[in-house]
Design a protein around this motif. Sequence first.
Motif, PDB file in Angstrom:
ATOM      1  N   PRO A 549       6.217  44.345  -9.675  1.00  0.00           N
ATOM      2  CA  PRO A 549       6.488  43.404  -8.577  1.00  0.00           C
ATOM      3  C   PRO A 549       5.917  42.013  -8.816  1.00  0.00           C
ATOM      4  O   PRO A 549       6.382  41.044  -8.214  1.00  0.00           O
ATOM      5  CB  PRO A 549       5.824  44.072  -7.363  1.00  0.00           C
ATOM      6  CG  PRO A 549       4.847  45.052  -7.919  1.00  0.00           C
ATOM      7  CD  PRO A 549       5.405  45.503  -9.228  1.00  0.00           C
ATOM      8  N   LEU A 550       4.938  41.889  -9.713  1.00  0.00           N
ATOM      9  CA  LEU A 550       4.366  40.576 -10.001  1.00  0.00           C
ATOM     10  C   LEU A 550       5.368  39.674 -10.716  1.00  0.00           C
ATOM     11  O   LEU A 550       5.217  38.450 -10.731  1.00  0.00           O
ATOM     12  CB  LEU A 550       3.099  40.716 -10.857  1.00  0.00           C
ATOM     13  CG  LEU A 550       1.914  41.435 -10.190  1.00  0.00           C
ATOM     14  CD1 LEU A 550       0.763  41.568 -11.185  1.00  0.00           C
ATOM     15  CD2 LEU A 550       1.467  40.707  -8.932  1.00  0.00           C
ATOM     16  N   ASP A 551       6.395  40.272 -11.328  1.00  0.00           N
ATOM     17  CA  ASP A 551       7.429  39.480 -12.010  1.00  0.00           C
ATOM     18  C   ASP A 551       8.277  38.668 -11.043  1.00  0.00           C
ATOM     19  O   ASP A 551       9.034  37.789 -11.464  1.00  0.00           O
ATOM     20  CB  ASP A 551       8.342  40.398 -12.846  1.00  0.00           C
ATOM     21  CG  ASP A 551       7.673  40.873 -14.132  1.00  0.00           C
ATOM     22  OD1 ASP A 551       6.556  40.389 -14.416  1.00  0.00           O
ATOM     23  OD2 ASP A 551       8.253  41.719 -14.833  1.00  0.00           O
ATOM     24  N   ASP A 552       8.168  38.979  -9.745  1.00  0.00           N
ATOM     25  CA  ASP A 552       8.881  38.192  -8.724  1.00  0.00           C
ATOM     26  C   ASP A 552       7.866  37.398  -7.896  1.00  0.00           C
ATOM     27  O   ASP A 552       8.016  37.239  -6.684  1.00  0.00           O
ATOM     28  CB  ASP A 552       9.704  39.115  -7.813  1.00  0.00           C
ATOM     29  CG  ASP A 552      10.630  38.322  -6.888  1.00  0.00           C
ATOM     30  OD1 ASP A 552      10.918  37.149  -7.210  1.00  0.00           O
ATOM     31  OD2 ASP A 552      11.038  38.866  -5.848  1.00  0.00           O
ATOM     32  N   SER A 553       6.829  36.919  -8.566  1.00  0.00           N
ATOM     33  CA  SER A 553       5.792  36.147  -7.875  1.00  0.00           C
ATOM     34  C   SER A 553       5.396  34.963  -8.749  1.00  0.00           C
ATOM     35  O   SER A 553       5.858  34.827  -9.875  1.00  0.00           O
ATOM     36  CB  SER A 553       4.558  37.023  -7.630  1.00  0.00           C
ATOM     37  OG  SER A 553       3.843  37.212  -8.850  1.00  0.00           O
ATOM     38  N   SER A 554       4.520  34.115  -8.216  1.00  0.00           N
ATOM     39  CA  SER A 554       4.036  32.981  -9.018  1.00  0.00           C
ATOM     40  C   SER A 554       2.735  33.311  -9.745  1.00  0.00           C
ATOM     41  O   SER A 554       2.100  32.431 -10.311  1.00  0.00           O
ATOM     42  CB  SER A 554       3.821  31.753  -8.125  1.00  0.00           C
ATOM     43  OG  SER A 554       2.797  31.992  -7.197  1.00  0.00           O
ATOM     44  N   VAL A 555       2.351  34.580  -9.736  1.00  0.00           N
ATOM     45  CA  VAL A 555       1.171  35.002 -10.523  1.00  0.00           C
ATOM     46  C   VAL A 555       1.546  34.935 -12.008  1.00  0.00           C
ATOM     47  O   VAL A 555       2.570  35.473 -12.426  1.00  0.00           O
ATOM     48  CB  VAL A 555       0.717  36.434 -10.148  1.00  0.00           C
ATOM     49  CG1 VAL A 555      -0.454  36.865 -11.030  1.00  0.00           C
ATOM     50  CG2 VAL A 555       0.331  36.506  -8.677  1.00  0.00           C
ATOM     51  N   HIS A 556       0.713  34.261 -12.784  1.00  0.00           N
ATOM     52  CA  HIS A 556       1.014  34.114 -14.214  1.00  0.00           C
ATOM     53  C   HIS A 556       0.745  35.437 -14.927  1.00  0.00           C
ATOM     54  O   HIS A 556      -0.231  36.127 -14.622  1.00  0.00           O
ATOM     55  CB  HIS A 556       0.146  33.013 -14.824  1.00  0.00           C
ATOM     56  CG  HIS A 556       0.655  32.513 -16.131  1.00  0.00           C
ATOM     57  ND1 HIS A 556       0.526  33.241 -17.303  1.00  0.00           N
ATOM     58  CD2 HIS A 556       1.310  31.381 -16.473  1.00  0.00           C
ATOM     59  CE1 HIS A 556       1.074  32.563 -18.292  1.00  0.00           C
ATOM     60  NE2 HIS A 556       1.553  31.425 -17.825  1.00  0.00           N
ATOM     61  N   PRO A 557       1.605  35.815 -15.896  1.00  0.00           N
ATOM     62  CA  PRO A 557       1.378  37.063 -16.652  1.00  0.00           C
ATOM     63  C   PRO A 557      -0.024  37.180 -17.237  1.00  0.00           C
ATOM     64  O   PRO A 557      -0.563  38.278 -17.357  1.00  0.00           O
ATOM     65  CB  PRO A 557       2.439  36.995 -17.757  1.00  0.00           C
ATOM     66  CG  PRO A 557       3.547  36.203 -17.152  1.00  0.00           C
ATOM     67  CD  PRO A 557       2.886  35.174 -16.285  1.00  0.00           C
ATOM     68  N   GLU A 558      -0.640  36.032 -17.594  1.00  0.00           N
ATOM     69  CA  GLU A 558      -1.994  36.091 -18.143  1.00  0.00           C
ATOM     70  C   GLU A 558      -3.011  36.588 -17.108  1.00  0.00           C
ATOM     71  O   GLU A 558      -4.110  37.024 -17.471  1.00  0.00           O
ATOM     72  CB  GLU A 558      -2.412  34.708 -18.672  1.00  0.00           C
ATOM     73  CG  GLU A 558      -2.584  33.647 -17.588  1.00  0.00           C
ATOM     74  CD  GLU A 558      -2.791  32.237 -18.130  1.00  0.00           C
ATOM     75  OE1 GLU A 558      -2.608  32.026 -19.352  1.00  0.00           O
ATOM     76  OE2 GLU A 558      -3.101  31.343 -17.319  1.00  0.00           O
TER      77      GLU A 558
END
Length: 708
Positions: A549-558
């Motif tokens: 679900p983080l892939d649809d957020s502005s949280v950076h993969p790092e």
Amino acid sequence: MEHLVNFVCGKTQLSSSSIKNTIKLLNEDCTIPFISRYRKEATGNLDEVEIGLIVKFKEEFEALEKRKASILKALEEQDVLTEKLKQSIEDAEDLTTLEDLYLPYKKKRKTKAETARKNGLEPLAKIIMSQNANDIESIAYKYVKGDLSSTEDALEGARHIIAEWINERTDIRNVLRQQLERFAQISTKVVKAKETEEKAQKFRDYFDWSESLGRIPSHRLLAILRAESEGFIRVKIEIDDNKALERIDRKIIRSNNACADQLELAISDAYKRLLFPSLSKEALNAAKEKADDAAISVFAKNLRQLLLGSPIGEKRVLAIDPGFRTGCKVVCLDENGNLKHNETIYPHAPKNDWSGALKKLASLTEAHKIEAIAIGNGTASRETETLVRKIQFKNDVQVFVVSEAGASIYSASKIARDEFPNYDVTVRGAVSIGRRLQDPLAELVKIDAKSIGVGQYQHDVDQTKLQKQLGVVVENCVNAVGVNINTASVSLLSYVSGIGPKLAENIVNHRTENGAFSSRNSIKKVPRLGGKAFEQSAAFLRIKEAKNPLDDSSVHPESYPIVEKMAKDEGISIKELIGNKSRLQNIDLKKYYTETVGLPTLQDIVKELEKPGLDIREEAKVFTFNQNIKTINDLHEGQLLPGIVNNITNFGCFVDIGIKESGLIHVSNLSDSFVKDVNEHVHLHQQIIVKVLDVDVSRKRIQLKLHK
């Protein structure tokens, strides 16, 4: 680096450590959106505007250093570079000072001074400058030979040399600059032969005008310069010549003999022939640059507001590009903006098929399960809106009037031709109107920003500077909103941090060949999209319904490992943590500090997890004009009318009140108190109530007041 940091420090109020770290990131090819969003610890929490200033002054410093190197090389080649001159050049902090230092050594066209030197008059000029000789006529007689037939010829030649020396003195140039800066007036006179021309009438306020150059508003200076370029007026820059000459005299004349008389003549010649023409032009150019910056700033603010305009979202839309004789082009779009149907109706003159148009719109709305109707605001807009509002829809259908600005530019562009090769410009224009309602940002990025029509004198300002600033605005807006990588166009993707046009094409081609991206990691499979591009872009690219679900957020993969640890520490999954406000607010963020991640980034992560993928834009609202106002003739003083702000300038804002002509709320009518910035009182596309103050039907001008 140290000199650069000190230079930027001197131009801003920012700390040296913030500047140094930001420059380091910029040198590593990091973008402004990425730095401002994901490197807050390094920059000291600088925003995109502050980072933009660092970029601006970094470029200014680099241009200055490049010019210094060029001048030093030229002086070395001339064998005139002394240690003192070299130090002065290296210490120069702006281009004006630098060019003044170089002026005496610049290769010149054939000048009067050069001719005088060839005639051997430089020694005579030095004698006059020394101001020690009394019988200068006798001394001058010794130089009468060759092309010089009299003492007056000799003295005149010597004065030409002295005039050039005076012109090249930095202190004297700065004296005159100060006079121009404080006292210069810009005045205009009409070109009599053009006075009665119809095109000249819009500039008639400037047929006989005078104003302080230092205080003239940007819009007025740009209007005056346009009128001059079109040949309707002549422009002059003026100061008190006598005062200026007195200031120069005091710098040079220290005797009361015949040499002083010659110097007075030389000073007058230098002032009229060399100094004033050059420095008055410089002053006008500086005022023009200031006016350009002000106009570009207004345009940038307007463009930002327009791009971040309210989207209706993923809804099925029927869009109408209204017209009279050629009919109204109608298109039906699905929730993703794909064209499903198009045809033309003819409700207005000359065909007047009102009944047939009503039936057709009703049946299309039903057949395509239309949820909203978008009507272009150009020709026949009000008549078409009246028609649409007569329809008894079976379901709730919202009706919007949408700005057409730039739609015709898009419809004839290569982007539109590539997208709709089998349809003409009218269909493409109607599609653009409908898509603007669905997502203004995604559609407007396809159009050259200058064509959107939300600035003032955009064709008169520095085009390179304008293009650059507007590009920054578009980039910042796109990255602030985020982009669905599986639906975005090449145009939209090209503005994503770290992507650019070529990679955007590669992304779309990869998507076409291999299907939708299922995760952010899968983006790495795009040809030529390397580690740096992934670092800069990934957090701005959204993947709907991804496994993570983080892939649809502005949280950076790092930062995914940080979120994973937070969820693990809370004893729940990431999916359960997202949106769980009470859990998120109770997390002790200090537990997750690292060498590079501190409180600013962690606070951003928690804020995003509370409402992941939240669109920063407001929802679109339905608006209705006063149906009794059809033309300017229906207006009268004192009326209160609904309107939409459709352009903002430094002198006020223009308001669409539902007729062909927009009304102006002058800056003085926006508030009872002083208005420093129009944008603090209204924003683009804001729905407001206005009071009619004055209507000039002959000039088609409407004066309005903001009604609180």
